[in-house]
Write a protein that holds these residues in place. Structure first.
Motif, short mmCIF file in Angstrom:
data_model
loop_
_atom_site.label_atom_id
_atom_site.label_comp_id
_atom_site.label_asym_id
_atom_site.label_seq_id
_atom_site.Cartn_x
_atom_site.Cartn_y
_atom_site.Cartn_z
N SER A 12 19.38 11.61 2.24
CA SER A 12 18.95 12.07 1.00
C SER A 12 19.06 10.80 -0.03
O SER A 12 18.20 10.42 -0.47
N LEU A 13 20.13 10.09 0.24
CA LEU A 13 20.30 8.91 -1.06
C LEU A 13 19.32 7.81 -0.46
O LEU A 13 18.71 7.35 -1.22
N LEU A 14 19.46 7.38 0.92
CA LEU A 14 18.52 6.47 1.22
C LEU A 14 16.95 6.77 0.98
O LEU A 14 16.22 5.88 0.48
N ARG A 15 16.78 8.00 1.05
CA ARG A 15 15.20 8.14 0.81
C ARG A 15 15.03 7.98 -0.52
O ARG A 15 13.75 7.68 -1.05
N TYR A 16 16.01 8.51 -1.61
CA TYR A 16 15.59 8.58 -2.77
C TYR A 16 15.55 7.25 -3.33
O TYR A 16 14.70 6.93 -4.42
#
Length: 253
Positions: A12-16
């Motif tokens: 989720s962090l990487l995608r955001y």
């Protein structure tokens, strides 16, 4: 479970914070919205902070859980190998940085987040970063973390997370393989019980007597827990008391 939760959070962090993927323009358009609307830089800073706080804390939690688990294998060859394989997670500069960043977020302040837009050789890049200069002057970052920060104008979040993930997954891939080796007999017994359950339930749709799995011990003979199934019942579709919601006549669903 913690490992899986961390992987979900990391994704989720990487995608955001990745602004160079196929949905980059849509993300940038959201940033251009005024604060208070659905989007804007305010929403970006808040969400990035929450994801980063969860990510760094989950990494620390996973290490602590594994350390507690491995204490049950004290003085075994497995434990000695584990110490060696786990060391890079806490001694590598990027590992020290992730650990110290968690401490700063939990005990001191929000991290120095930045959003950079750069055009170089006609190529446009956008990056979510952490300001290195601000972190280098923070006494909560240890020498190991500052070694990682030194010489860098800023830390690209996706690069730091990806670098640390490679170290972490190398260790946990090894660890899970070792558990399968150490507990091969117990896992084989469990699989046999599962197969027996499927055989019995598939033949007559009747019930199974409660199954108690043997307690699991490590090679030193130390007790490390047990799995117990206390009540297994397979209902026949023709059972007049059987209802579609899984309950029986006279019971609430």
């Amino acid at each position: 479970m913690v490992h899986t939760a961390l992987n979900i959070n990391e994704h989720s962090l990487l995608r955001y914070v990745d602004f160079n993927g196929p949905d980059a323009e849509q993300k940038v358009a959201r940033l251009a919205q005024p604060d208070g609307a659905r989007g804007g830089m305010g929403e970006f800073w808040l969400t990035a902070f929450l994801l980063l706080a969860n990510y760094t804390s989950m990494n620390a939690t996973l290490i602590d859980h594994c350390r507690a688990l491995m204490s049950k294998y004290k003085d075994t060859e497995f434990a000695l190998q584990d110490e060696q394989r786990r060391a890079p997670l806490v001694t590598a500069p990027v590992g020290r940085f992730i650990k110290d960043l968690r401490n700063v977020i939990v005990h001191q302040s929000a991290p120095p987040l930045e959003f950079e837009v750069r055009v170089q050789d006609g190529h446009l890049t956008r990056s979510a970063k952490l300001n290195s200069a601000a972190m280098l002057t923070n006494e909560r970052f240890t020498a190991g973390a500052k070694e990682y920060l030194s010489g860098k104008e800023s830390i690209v979040i996706t690069e730091a997370v990806t670098e640390y993930a490679a170290l972490r997954e190398d260790y946990y891939g090894w660890l899970f393989d070792q558990f399968e080796d150490v507990h091969e007999a117990e896992l084989t017994e469990l699989d046999q019980l599962r197969q027996e359950y499927l055989r019995v339930s598939g033949l007559d749709g009747g019930g199974l007597e409660p199954v108690h799995f043997a307690r699991m011990t490590n090679r030193a003979g130390n007790d490390v827990g047990a799995v117990v199934v206390t009540d297994v019942r397979v209902l026949d579709d023709e059972d007049p008391d059987h209802r579609d919601d899984g309950s029986r006549a006279g019971e609430s669903p």
